[in-house]
Write a protein that holds these residues in place. Structure first.
Motif, PDB file in Angstrom:
ATOM      1  N   LEU A 189       0.807  -1.215   0.000  1.00 57.63           N
ATOM      2  CA  LEU A 189       0.000   0.000   0.000  1.00 57.63           C
ATOM      3  C   LEU A 189       0.848   1.276   0.000  1.00 57.63           C
ATOM      4  N   LYS A 190       2.104   1.149   0.347  1.00 58.16           N
ATOM      5  CA  LYS A 190       2.994   2.309   0.302  1.00 58.16           C
ATOM      6  C   LYS A 190       3.488   2.598  -1.112  1.00 58.16           C
ATOM      7  N   GLU A 191       3.273   1.648  -2.000  1.00 55.72           N
ATOM      8  CA  GLU A 191       3.743   1.817  -3.372  1.00 55.72           C
ATOM      9  C   GLU A 191       2.761   2.661  -4.175  1.00 55.72           C
ATOM     10  N   SER A 192       3.152   3.016  -5.378  1.00 60.48           N
ATOM     11  CA  SER A 192       2.302   3.838  -6.242  1.00 60.48           C
ATOM     12  C   SER A 192       1.127   3.008  -6.759  1.00 60.48           C
ATOM     13  N   PRO A 193       0.052   3.656  -7.210  1.00 58.57           N
ATOM     14  CA  PRO A 193      -1.085   2.912  -7.753  1.00 58.57           C
ATOM     15  C   PRO A 193      -0.693   1.960  -8.880  1.00 58.57           C
ATOM     16  N   ALA A 194       0.229   2.397  -9.748  1.00 58.10           N
ATOM     17  CA  ALA A 194       0.650   1.528 -10.851  1.00 58.10           C
ATOM     18  C   ALA A 194       1.362   0.280 -10.327  1.00 58.10           C
ATOM     19  N   GLU A 195       2.195   0.468  -9.314  1.00 58.24           N
ATOM     20  CA  GLU A 195       2.907  -0.682  -8.739  1.00 58.24           C
ATOM     21  C   GLU A 195       1.942  -1.618  -8.008  1.00 58.24           C
ATOM     22  N   GLN A 196       0.930  -1.049  -7.360  1.00 55.80           N
ATOM     23  CA  GLN A 196      -0.072  -1.886  -6.689  1.00 55.80           C
ATOM     24  C   GLN A 196      -0.874  -2.695  -7.710  1.00 55.80           C
ATOM     25  N   THR A 197      -1.179  -2.061  -8.837  1.00 59.01           N
ATOM     26  CA  THR A 197      -1.897  -2.777  -9.895  1.00 59.01           C
ATOM     27  C   THR A 197      -1.073  -3.938 -10.411  1.00 59.01           C
TER      28      THR A 197
END
Length: 376
Positions: free
Chosen positions: A353-361
């Motif tokens: 959850l600390k990562e960017s939205p793109a990385e979470q995707t």
């Protein structure tokens, strides 16, 4: 379910005793002033009433305590059982007419109970279906008329055959032949009808008044959960939108229905119509979480527990359902190993959850598509 055999045994045993009592009083030796059928009916009336009381009183008390009125569908099996009680009473009366009551009554009462009750543990399945030992009925299920008719066919055929033997006119040989034909027809007809049934007799499902609300998706739940439905539907639509925007799912169900109403015959979900067990979850507050879990579809049959829980917790936290996730884990039981697993899962998801939205995707897609086939 446990009282059917007891009610039948009560009817058979007491009828046998009353029949023997008439024999001891030499009633049949007296000059006929009334029909023998009427005499028998007068004696059997209180016996049948008592067997009906055994059958119906516990259910009536439960309905009264819950302030619930029975529906016509719910009366189908009890009404059939009441008629079967009459048939067992006729059988008991016939036995008591020929066999001394002191001997016949206990044997018949115990034998009748055993013969009916133990069909639940027998194979093949047809003996239980023809015995009148009806099984449990699930939520939304209604037995078809043939389910109630089969035991009536068997017990009724034997009872009518015995009554034909008592006809006061006609040749004895003709009466015996006719009685045998009626009894055998009833027994064989019941057996042949139920011979290919599974453990579950013919039933219909989905017999529940439903309430629907919203669109994209439209949600339908039983009426008694209607007050929760508007909020649950809005939260569901929002949660699915969040998951789609996060790239976790492409699911766009048109309709979500509470599958609990389908009983033992659960309908298969499709891409546009989902059937999910929601009856308990809606008032409890974790219905939306159930839908989130359904939307996070893994691409492999077996998923590592840590991987699965990580995906579910991530989805729950993204959609505001973390409380429901924690509640579900508590319900499953958190022993020391499970608590350690949840600590690891929480740490994994917190890091993601600390990562960017793109990385979470990318992470959730990797988790759902590249899961390893491990035993959980």
């Amino acid at each position: 379910m446990t009282l059917y055999a007891l009610a039948y045994a009560t009817a058979a045993g007491l009828s046998c005793w009353e029949s023997g009592r008439l024999n001891s009083a030499r009633i049949w030796a007296l000059a006929p002033a009334r029909s023998r059928y009427r005499i028998a009916a007068n004696v059997l009336a209180p016996v049948i009433a008592l067997s009906w009381l055994v059958l119906l009183l516990p259910a009536a008390v439960s309905l009264a305590r819950s302030v619930t009125l029975p529906s016509l569908d719910s009366l189908r099996l009890p009404l059939a059982a009441m008629v079967i009680c009459v048939a067992h009473a006729v059988l008991g009366f016939a036995v008591g007419f020929r066999v001394p009551r002191v001997i016949a009554t206990p044997i018949l009462a115990v034998g009748d109970w055993l013969l009916v009750a133990f069909t639940r543990a027998m194979l093949p399945y047809w003996p239980r279906h023809v015995s009148g030992q009806f099984g449990s009925v699930g939520f939304g299920e209604v037995p078809q008329f043939v389910t109630a008719a089969v035991p009536l066919m068997l017990a009724g055929g034997v009872a009518v055959g015995l009554m034909i033997l008592w006809l006061p006119f006609g040749r004895r040989a003709v009466r015996i032949a006719l009685a045998a034909v009626v009894a055998v027809a009833g027994v064989l007809g019941a057996q042949r009808t139920a011979a290919n049934w599974s453990a579950t007799p013919p039933i219909t499902t989905g017999n529940v008044a439903m309430t629907c609300a919203g669109s994209a998706p439209r949600m339908c739940v039983p009426e008694f959960n209607a007050r929760y439905l508007p909020q649950v539907q809005r939260d569901t639509a929002e949660a699915l939108n969040v998951l789609r925007e996060a790239g976790a799912t492409s699911a766009q169900p048109r309709l979500i229905t509470d599958g609990y109403v389908d009983g033992r015959r659960q309908k298969t979900s499709t891409d546009t119509e989902w059937h999910i067990l929601l009856t308990d979850q809606v008032p409890r507050g974790d219905a939306v979480y159930q839908i989130v879990v359904r939307a996070l579809k893994f691409r492999c049959e077996e998923v590592d527990v840590r991987t699965a829980h990580s995906a579910w917790l991530w989805g729950a936290m993204k959609t505001g359902q973390e409380k429901a996730y924690r509640m579900r884990r508590e319900q499953e039981g958190l022993d020391p190993s499970a608590r350690e697993l949840e600590r690891q899962v929480t740490a994994d998801v917190a890091r993601v959850l600390k990562e960017s939205p793109a990385e979470q995707t990318a992470w959730i897609r990797r988790t759902l598509q590249g899961c390893e086939a491990k035993a959980s």
